[in-house]
Every structure is written in C-alpha cells, then in structure tokens.
Design a protein around this motif. Structure first.
Motif, PDB file in Angstrom:
ATOM      1  N   PRO A   1       0.817  -1.220   0.000  1.00 49.90           N
ATOM      2  CA  PRO A   1       0.000   0.000   0.000  1.00 49.90           C
ATOM      3  C   PRO A   1       0.849   1.269   0.000  1.00 49.90           C
ATOM      4  O   PRO A   1       0.327   2.365  -0.196  1.00 49.90           O
ATOM      5  CB  PRO A   1      -0.791  -0.107   1.308  1.00 49.90           C
ATOM      6  N   PHE A   2       2.121   1.150   0.238  1.00 52.73           N
ATOM      7  CA  PHE A   2       3.005   2.314   0.245  1.00 52.73           C
ATOM      8  C   PHE A   2       4.411   1.810  -0.013  1.00 52.73           C
ATOM      9  O   PHE A   2       4.670   0.606   0.082  1.00 52.73           O
ATOM     10  CB  PHE A   2       2.960   3.042   1.583  1.00 52.73           C
ATOM     11  N   GLU A   3       5.292   2.697  -0.330  1.00 54.67           N
ATOM     12  CA  GLU A   3       6.671   2.254  -0.495  1.00 54.67           C
ATOM     13  C   GLU A   3       7.307   2.041   0.875  1.00 54.67           C
ATOM     14  O   GLU A   3       7.098   2.817   1.803  1.00 54.67           O
ATOM     15  CB  GLU A   3       7.478   3.289  -1.275  1.00 54.67           C
ATOM     16  N   LEU A   4       8.064   0.952   0.993  1.00 52.52           N
ATOM     17  CA  LEU A   4       8.712   0.691   2.279  1.00 52.52           C
ATOM     18  C   LEU A   4       9.790   1.744   2.530  1.00 52.52           C
ATOM     19  O   LEU A   4      10.408   2.251   1.592  1.00 52.52           O
ATOM     20  CB  LEU A   4       9.356  -0.695   2.271  1.00 52.52           C
TER      21      LEU A   4
ATOM     22  N   ALA B   1      14.674   1.864   6.064  1.00 52.70           N
ATOM     23  CA  ALA B   1      14.916   1.072   7.275  1.00 52.70           C
ATOM     24  C   ALA B   1      14.136  -0.238   7.220  1.00 52.70           C
ATOM     25  O   ALA B   1      14.659  -1.301   7.563  1.00 52.70           O
ATOM     26  CB  ALA B   1      14.531   1.870   8.517  1.00 52.70           C
ATOM     27  N   GLN B   2      12.900  -0.164   6.756  1.00 51.95           N
ATOM     28  CA  GLN B   2      12.111  -1.399   6.628  1.00 51.95           C
ATOM     29  C   GLN B   2      12.763  -2.371   5.645  1.00 51.95           C
ATOM     30  O   GLN B   2      12.829  -3.571   5.876  1.00 51.95           O
ATOM     31  CB  GLN B   2      10.679  -1.072   6.177  1.00 51.95           C
ATOM     32  N   LYS B   3      13.242  -1.822   4.521  1.00 54.45           N
ATOM     33  CA  LYS B   3      13.896  -2.685   3.524  1.00 54.45           C
ATOM     34  C   LYS B   3      15.144  -3.342   4.112  1.00 54.45           C
ATOM     35  O   LYS B   3      15.379  -4.535   3.915  1.00 54.45           O
ATOM     36  CB  LYS B   3      14.306  -1.856   2.302  1.00 54.45           C
TER      37      LYS B   3
ATOM     38  N   VAL C   1       7.357   3.526  18.079  1.00 56.33           N
ATOM     39  CA  VAL C   1       5.943   3.430  17.744  1.00 56.33           C
ATOM     40  C   VAL C   1       5.690   4.081  16.387  1.00 56.33           C
ATOM     41  O   VAL C   1       6.216   5.143  16.082  1.00 56.33           O
ATOM     42  CB  VAL C   1       5.054   4.129  18.809  1.00 56.33           C
ATOM     43  N   GLY C   2       4.919   3.418  15.562  1.00 52.30           N
ATOM     44  CA  GLY C   2       4.571   3.974  14.260  1.00 52.30           C
ATOM     45  C   GLY C   2       5.632   3.790  13.190  1.00 52.30           C
ATOM     46  O   GLY C   2       5.486   4.288  12.076  1.00 52.30           O
ATOM     47  N   SER C   3       6.687   3.052  13.501  1.00 52.61           N
ATOM     48  CA  SER C   3       7.758   2.924  12.509  1.00 52.61           C
ATOM     49  C   SER C   3       7.420   1.877  11.452  1.00 52.61           C
ATOM     50  O   SER C   3       8.115   1.756  10.447  1.00 52.61           O
ATOM     51  CB  SER C   3       9.079   2.581  13.195  1.00 52.61           C
ATOM     52  N   GLY C   4       6.352   1.131  11.653  1.00 52.56           N
ATOM     53  CA  GLY C   4       5.916   0.195  10.618  1.00 52.56           C
ATOM     54  C   GLY C   4       6.471  -1.206  10.763  1.00 52.56           C
ATOM     55  O   GLY C   4       6.977  -1.792   9.811  1.00 52.56           O
ATOM     56  N   LYS C   5       6.319  -1.775  11.947  1.00 52.98           N
ATOM     57  CA  LYS C   5       6.821  -3.126  12.160  1.00 52.98           C
ATOM     58  C   LYS C   5       5.845  -4.171  11.637  1.00 52.98           C
ATOM     59  O   LYS C   5       6.251  -5.246  11.215  1.00 52.98           O
ATOM     60  CB  LYS C   5       7.052  -3.351  13.665  1.00 52.98           C
ATOM     61  N   THR C   6       4.556  -3.818  11.648  1.00 61.38           N
ATOM     62  CA  THR C   6       3.552  -4.823  11.302  1.00 61.38           C
ATOM     63  C   THR C   6       3.738  -5.373   9.897  1.00 61.38           C
ATOM     64  O   THR C   6       3.677  -6.589   9.674  1.00 61.38           O
ATOM     65  CB  THR C   6       2.133  -4.225  11.424  1.00 61.38           C
ATOM     66  N   ILE C   7       3.972  -4.495   8.966  1.00 58.38           N
ATOM     67  CA  ILE C   7       4.084  -4.955   7.582  1.00 58.38           C
ATOM     68  C   ILE C   7       5.331  -5.816   7.389  1.00 58.38           C
ATOM     69  O   ILE C   7       5.327  -6.780   6.611  1.00 58.38           O
ATOM     70  CB  ILE C   7       4.046  -3.765   6.594  1.00 58.38           C
TER      71      ILE C   7
ATOM     72  N   GLY D   1       6.431  11.851   5.629  1.00 58.96           N
ATOM     73  CA  GLY D   1       5.239  12.683   5.710  1.00 58.96           C
ATOM     74  C   GLY D   1       4.671  12.820   7.100  1.00 58.96           C
ATOM     75  O   GLY D   1       3.701  13.525   7.305  1.00 58.96           O
ATOM     76  N   ARG D   2       5.276  12.135   8.050  1.00 56.95           N
ATOM     77  CA  ARG D   2       4.767  12.265   9.413  1.00 56.95           C
ATOM     78  C   ARG D   2       5.241  13.584   9.994  1.00 56.95           C
ATOM     79  O   ARG D   2       6.413  13.893   9.982  1.00 56.95           O
ATOM     80  CB  ARG D   2       5.305  11.138  10.302  1.00 56.95           C
ATOM     81  N   LYS D   3       4.309  14.327  10.543  1.00 59.90           N
ATOM     82  CA  LYS D   3       4.716  15.552  11.233  1.00 59.90           C
ATOM     83  C   LYS D   3       5.045  15.185  12.674  1.00 59.90           C
ATOM     84  O   LYS D   3       4.283  14.460  13.311  1.00 59.90           O
ATOM     85  CB  LYS D   3       3.577  16.576  11.215  1.00 59.90           C
TER      86      LYS D   3
ATOM     87  N   VAL E   1      -2.494   0.435  19.596  1.00 59.70           N
ATOM     88  CA  VAL E   1      -3.749   0.845  18.980  1.00 59.70           C
ATOM     89  C   VAL E   1      -3.537   1.896  17.886  1.00 59.70           C
ATOM     90  O   VAL E   1      -2.771   2.832  18.050  1.00 59.70           O
ATOM     91  CB  VAL E   1      -4.717   1.407  20.048  1.00 59.70           C
ATOM     92  N   ASN E   2      -4.223   1.711  16.788  1.00 61.85           N
ATOM     93  CA  ASN E   2      -3.950   2.539  15.622  1.00 61.85           C
ATOM     94  C   ASN E   2      -5.226   3.169  15.055  1.00 61.85           C
ATOM     95  O   ASN E   2      -6.005   2.514  14.381  1.00 61.85           O
ATOM     96  CB  ASN E   2      -3.264   1.672  14.551  1.00 61.85           C
ATOM     97  N   VAL E   3      -5.440   4.440  15.360  1.00 60.13           N
ATOM     98  CA  VAL E   3      -6.559   5.182  14.772  1.00 60.13           C
ATOM     99  C   VAL E   3      -5.979   6.461  14.161  1.00 60.13           C
ATOM    100  O   VAL E   3      -5.771   7.445  14.856  1.00 60.13           O
ATOM    101  CB  VAL E   3      -7.635   5.533  15.831  1.00 60.13           C
TER     102      VAL E   3
ATOM    103  N   GLY F   1      -0.369  10.939  15.899  1.00 55.57           N
ATOM    104  CA  GLY F   1       0.693  11.165  14.918  1.00 55.57           C
ATOM    105  C   GLY F   1       0.740  10.061  13.888  1.00 55.57           C
ATOM    106  O   GLY F   1       1.759   9.805  13.260  1.00 55.57           O
ATOM    107  N   ARG F   2      -0.363   9.361  13.709  1.00 53.45           N
ATOM    108  CA  ARG F   2      -0.381   8.227  12.789  1.00 53.45           C
ATOM    109  C   ARG F   2      -1.016   8.575  11.458  1.00 53.45           C
ATOM    110  O   ARG F   2      -0.986   7.786  10.536  1.00 53.45           O
ATOM    111  CB  ARG F   2      -1.115   7.056  13.427  1.00 53.45           C
ATOM    112  N   GLY F   3      -1.617   9.736  11.398  1.00 52.47           N
ATOM    113  CA  GLY F   3      -2.211  10.151  10.132  1.00 52.47           C
ATOM    114  C   GLY F   3      -1.442  11.335   9.569  1.00 52.47           C
ATOM    115  O   GLY F   3      -0.320  11.612   9.990  1.00 52.47           O
TER     116      GLY F   3
END
Ligand code: ADP
Ligand code: MG
Length: 700
Positions: free
Chosen positions: A267-270, A273-275, A299-305, A452-454, A556-558, A585-587
C-alpha cells in the motif's frame, strides 16, 4: 586443593555460626566468595570534623573529643536510652545508645580522648550520633587501616548477630593474609596492555584496602571491565553456538506470496529502514540456522508490515506462522490490519483469543493441525496445549516486555525444531543495554519513520489551565479530529488526589455534551466484547473522544486521532508516556500530546515532563528513563537480575561495557574456542563462570 574453595567457616574468626549466617544471608560459601564481596562504598577517614562544622547532612563523620557526662533516660514502657555528652574545643553534642547500654556504661571512659565515628542528625540545635563507633585516640593512632574504609553490603540479620562491617573488614584482612599469593591473572596480556589494566592481584587488594583514590579507581575499572567482559564472552559464544548448532528451517524460497505482495499489493513504499531490516531477516531465514531476532522500532515505525512479509516467506516455504500480542485489543488490531493488507492474497488468516467461541476454536484447532491455516494471530490463548500446529515455522511476538520467558519458550514445544522467532518491540532499549541483556539475540532496528509524518507537538500544562486545554480540544474536534484522554487509574485511589477515570468521564461528559460530542470509554475491567465494540466505534469515527486507561497503551492505531491528553501525567513512567503519545501522529494531520499535571512535581517528574516536551526520539527517552530508573525497573527484575552483577553497573558503566563488548567480539573472532595458549587461563575462568551462573536465555 585450591585454597579459594575452602569452606568459609574455616577462616579464622568465622566458625560454624557465622559461616552459617554468611551462607544464608550473603550467599558466601567459600573463601573465593568472600573475596568477591565488593564494598558498596568507601568512607574517607582521613578527615576529622569539629563539632561546630557539623551540618544536618546525614553523612558520616569522624570527630575527636571527650565524654564528660553520661546518663540513662527513661522512655517509659520499660524502655530507656543512654545519652552521653561529648565535647571538643568548639562545642558539644550528644551520643545515644538504645542497645547494649550496660556494656557501654561500664566500658566508656569519662574525660578521655576518643575518636568517634558515625552518622549525625540534628534535633533542634543539638547534634547527636546514635551508636557511634568509638576508639581511644591512642588506639586510633596505631590502628592499621587504610584511609578509605570499605563499607560492605550487609543485612539487618548480619548486623544484629554482630557481624558488623568492622567484623567483615577483619575477615577480609584475615582472608588476604592467607590467600594473597593465590590470585593469578585472568585476562590475556594483550588486553591488559591495551587497556593499561592493573593486575588482578592488585585490583583485589585495592578494592578491599584502597591505598588512595587513584588506585581504587584503577581497581574498580579493572574489576568492572573483567565482569562485563566475561558476560560478553558468554553471550557472544552462546549466539555463535546457536547459529552453528541449532538447526532452523531453511526458508530458501522467496516465492509467489511474497513476490505478489511486494510487487502488486504494497500500500506504500517501504522505508529504507524497513527494507534493510527485511533483508537482515531474509538472510537469517535462509541460513539454515534458527533465527532469534529482536526487531526494535519506535511506535509507528511500521513493524507490522515487516512481520507480515516474514510470514509470507514462511508460507512460500510451506510453513505456518503465528503472531502473538499481549492484549486482545492489539491482537484484534493486528488481525484487522494484516487481513486488510493481505486481502488480495490467497492465504488463510485467523484470530484466536480468550473470547473466541468454542465452535470457532474447533475450526482453528483443526485447520492448524491439518495445515490449512497459514497465519494465526492471537493472545496468550495461542500457548494453550490444545493449540497444535502442523508445521509452525515462524513465531512473531509483539511487545516482548509483556511476556514472560517461560511463556515465550512454550512456543518451542509446538514444533519439532524451534521455529524462527521474531520479537518486535516498540520500547526502545538503549543499545548498550540491549547488548548486555540480549547479547545472544540479533538486533534489527527500524530507525526511520514513514515519510510525511509531522512530529508530534508535546506540551505540559498544569491542571489550572484545563479550560484553555478544553477549548483547544473543541477546536480540534471541530476540524474533524479525534481525541484520547488517558487516566492512570480505573477506580478512585485512596488518596483522592488523582483524577479517577469515572470522575473524569463524568466531567468530560458534562463539558463535551451530546448531541454535539460523543464519548467512548475503555478500561481493563470491561468485557472483551465491550472493549472491542467501543474501540470499533472510535476507530470508525462514531465517537470524538476516547476516555481510557492505559489499556490503549500499546499498538492501537486510529490515524484520525490527533490529540493525546494524559491526565496525572506525573504518575506515568517515561516509556509509558512515550507509548501513549505514539497513539497519535499516525495520520497526515499535525498531532499533539498534552501532559496534564498537578502544580507540585518531584524532580524526577519534572525531568520526565521536560524530556517528553523536548524530544520524540524513543531512544533518547529510553536513555533518560534508564538514568532515572535504572535497568532493573525497565527490564523487569527477572531480566536484569539474571546478570547478577557484582561490581559493574549497566547504566553508569556503559562506556566500559562498550569496550568489553568490542574486545570480546574481537577476541572470539580470532580465537572462537579460546584455544590459543595465551587464552588458556581465560578459558579456564570462562568455563568456571559458565558452569556457575548461566546467563539468562532470552528464549531457550
Ligand atoms: P508499529 O511499528 O508501531 O507497529 P505499524 O506497523 O502499526 O507501526 O505502522 C504504523 C502506521 O504506519 C500504519 O498505519 C502503517 O500502515 C503505516 N506505515 C507503515 N510503513 C509505512 C511506510 N513505509 N509508508 C507509509 N506508511 C507506513
Ligand atoms: Mg505495532
């Protein structure tokens, strides 16, 4: 026989009774154990105080003077205390005894010069010293003692049974006179030279009887280094052995599922760091050794994917995976998130938690056993004996600090050879600490947030500013944002001074009334189904405000929630505050974290607030946390206690740790089995230590 192996009661001045005490209270069994009892601190007895120099600092001082008067004061109920008036040429003070009064009264000489030593306290204008150590000036002059007097760790029982610090000191002297010549060097010459270490023998003498500050410092450095160095040797060796001996399922194929997802459904480019982390993991998985890797990412660094993609590799190689989360909410969220990501792939994913219905459980058990279930996501429920896999190849564990060691190792029994293990944590562990605690674990770090995260703006507000804060919240809600308000407690505490969740909920309901505003509530005492329902309503934007306890702390992610208000923020630890802040800070919107506190704050609380306001960097926060709390608190007693350090301190001696780590790696690279002649003694000590205290297995 090695003299250092001699049972401690044989030491002159010890005997069976004291020997028993030392064993029980201090775990000292042999001569060698006593030698390794290092002082906690040292008292400088080169300095003498005058009575008019005393200040109420609770410190230990040494004074020269005379007792001119002594009397027993009745305290009622059959109790009394003995009080002596002590003089020097600048003033007078009192000495007090509660125990051993008879003996003191009989043996104390009036109008004779003594050197007294002890802690002073002030009562009104009078200083007093309870149970002073006393010595006639004449004896004091001739007594053999080093200027820096060691103070040994002790217990109340030891003290009460007369094994005082003085007695331990005497034992130590006796021990040294008997064994002094026996201490041989344990470290190789190359390291001694490189670090300019003093010999082991000198270090031991100077740790117990320091000649001066400088030699003491050298002795401490040498012993701390040695301690940390041997721990590193153990950890690294263990890691090497695991890589060589513990077979892992070779995941050699990067196949259909992974490639399809990577090429068509990301859904987005990795992030880079994820790569990078994925590459590290892929190397492990294909290496024929078992992977045992810690994935750290703020938090929010994208571990789930990343976890999902690893599980796809498992699937490509014909294996099942599981993902275990510490709470039901989190398990649900992973399930929803991963199902969504993988919706176009042909893989079977299910969730198993405590509240999964029996009929559903049956299906899950069956599919796990016959192999048609590819990915199972869940809570501790996954550990139940009934859960059996056809071929579990990869276990992903989220938020590791919530699981105990035994729990994790239970996953082991679920397949014939250990599955690969990926432990994900958002609690950044400072590298130095990670190195010593998880030295036998490989570590990957996602040190970059998705673009893009502020950065979240954090402010600290006193309760008196609540109206202003509420106004701000209303403005944000008017812009379409959602808000978390978090409380530390579920029910009113005894001490009434903390905002209670329910109280808060009521007053928020008043201040943000229906129909304009709607509020969700979430706390640990709710039924899982109700929790999920509330969470769902909030996630779908049906409510504006989520009033909650720390159940929402992890994961939790909203994305639309952009303000986190933390009530009584002074009651939270730094890592908890950081976790909570990570819920926003997740959106795409600018997010805020508002720390509400009372006006009165302890120094530690102030530091915590300032740190949160200053930085969003989880590693920096973890460093401060480490300084404030020490590693024991952060890692949990079990984990730090395992290292059982004698002299080094993981926080204060981080620099030494780093050097020890570096040199241990270097040495084992050159001589993995320590077989070179110059490493003979090293190996001997290493084997001895390994036999005695096995470093805690991260997952064993
Ligand atoms: P955490 O590491 O805290 O578990 P998540 O895996 O929940 O983080 O990811 C946080 C959010 O960031 C999710 O909404 C996820 O979809 C998004 N995300 C993850 N990686 C990227 C990326 N490379 N680019 C953009 N968004 C990403
Ligand atoms: Mg997460």
């Amino acid at each position: 026989m090695n003299l250092l192996e001699t049972p401690i009661e044989y030491l002159k001045g010890v005997g069976p009774q004291r020997g028993d005490l030392l064993r029980k209270e201090m775990n000292i069994h042999k001569y060698g154990d006593l030698i390794n009892l290092y002082p906690n601190r040292y008292i400088d007895r080169t300095r003498y105080f005058k009575i008019n120099q005393l200040v109420n600092s609770n410190s230990e001082v040494q004074i020269v003077g005379k007792v001119v008067h002594i009397k027993t004061i009745d305290q009622g109920k059959g109790k009394s205390r003995l009080v002596a008036t002590f003089l020097d040429d600048t003033g007078q003070m009192e000495l007090v005894w509660f125990q051993g009064q008879k003996w003191v009264k009989e043996s104390l000489k009036l109008n004779t010069v003594y050197v007294i030593f002890g802690k002073v306290t002030q009562f009104g204008s009078v200083f007093n010293m309870a149970h002073p150590e006393m010595e006639l000036l004449e004896e004091h002059k001739t007594a053999l003692r080093s200027a820096m007097q060691p103070v040994y760790p002790s217990t109340e029982k030891l003290n009460n049974k007369g094994v005082t610090n003085k007695v331990i000191n005497k034992m130590m002297m006796q021990l040294f006179s008997e064994t002094h010549q026996l201490f041989s060097e344990t470290l190789p010459a190359s390291i001694m030279e490189e670090l300019k270490l003093i010999p082991k023998k000198d270090a031991l003498v100077n740790i117990h009887f320091p000649k001066n500050q400088e030699l003491l410092a050298k002795a401490q450095f040498r012993l701390k280094f040695e301690e940390l160095f041997f721990i590193q040797l153990q950890l690294i060796t263990k890691n090497l052995i695991r890589k060589h001996k513990i077979k892992g399922f070779p995941f050699e194929i990067i196949g259909e599922n992974f490639n399809d997802f990577y090429n068509n459904h990301l859904p987005f480019e990795l992030t880079n760091a994820q790569k990078r982390v994925l590459k590290e993991i892929r190397n492990d998985l294909g290496s024929h050794a078992q992977m045992n890797r810690l994935l750290q990412g703020d938090v929010g660094s994208g571990k789930t994917i990343v976890a999902l993609m690893c599980m796809l590799i498992a699937k490509d190689n014909g294996f099942q995976s599981c993902l275990m989360a510490p709470t039901e909410i989190l398990a649900n969220q992973h399930y929803n998130g991963i199902s969504e990501l993988a919706k176009d792939l042909n893989i079977n994913i299910r969730i198993l938690t405590g509240s999964t219905k029996i009929a559903q459980r049956r299906i899950i058990h069956e599919e796990l056993e016959n192999g048609t279930l590819d990915i199972i996501i869940g809570t501790h429920a996954l550990l139940e004996d009934k859960v059996q896999f056809k071929n579990l190849g990869l276990a992903v564990i989220d938020e590791q600090h919530r699981f105990g060691v035994e729990q994790r190792s239970k996953l082991w029994t679920k397949s014939e050879i250990p599955p690969h293990v990926l432990v994900m944590t958002a609690t950044p562990i400072p590298r130095t600490l990670a190195m010593s605690l998880y030295g036998d674990l490989d570590i990957s770090v996602i040190d970059e947030l998705p673009p893009g995260r502020k950065p979240i703006q954090t402010v600290h507000r006193f309760d008196s500013k609540r109206l202003v804060v509420w106004k701000f919240l209303k403005d944000e809600i008017a812009k379409g944002r959602q808000i978390y308000i978090v409380y530390p407690l579920i029910q009113e505490s005894e001490k009434m001074d903390y905002k209670d969740l329910m109280d808060g909920y009521e007053s928020i309901s008043r201040d943000f009334p229906l129909p304009h505003y709607s509020i969700s509530i979430l706390h640990g005492k709710m039924k899982p189904a109700d929790k999920d329902e509330e969470m769902k309503r909030f996630a779908e934007g049906k409510t504006n405000i989520m009033v909650a306890t720390t159940v929402i702390e992890v994961g939790v992610n909203v994305p639309n929630a952009s303000v986190m208000v933390i009530e009584s923020a002074e009651r939270f630890g730094l890592s908890q505050l950081h976790q909570l802040r990570g819920r926003v800070g997740r959106g795409a919107e600018q997010s805020y974290c508002i720390l509400m506190t009372d006006y009165k704050l302890s120094e530690d609380s102030k530091t915590r607030m300032e740190t949160m306001v200053r930085t969003n960097d989880g590693f920096e926060i973890a460093e401060v946390d480490l300084k404030l709390r020490g590693p024991g608190d952060i890692m949990g007693k079990q984990q730090s206690g395992v290292l059982n350090l004698q002299i080094a301190d993981l926080v204060k001696d981080r620099d030494i740790l780093q050097v020890a780590r570096h040199l241990a790696v270097k040495l084992l690279k050159e001589d993995p089995s320590m077989n070179l002649p110059e490493h003979a003694k090293l190996k001997e000590v290493f084997l001895e230590i390994s036999k005695k205290k096995s470093i805690w297995n991260y997952i064993s």
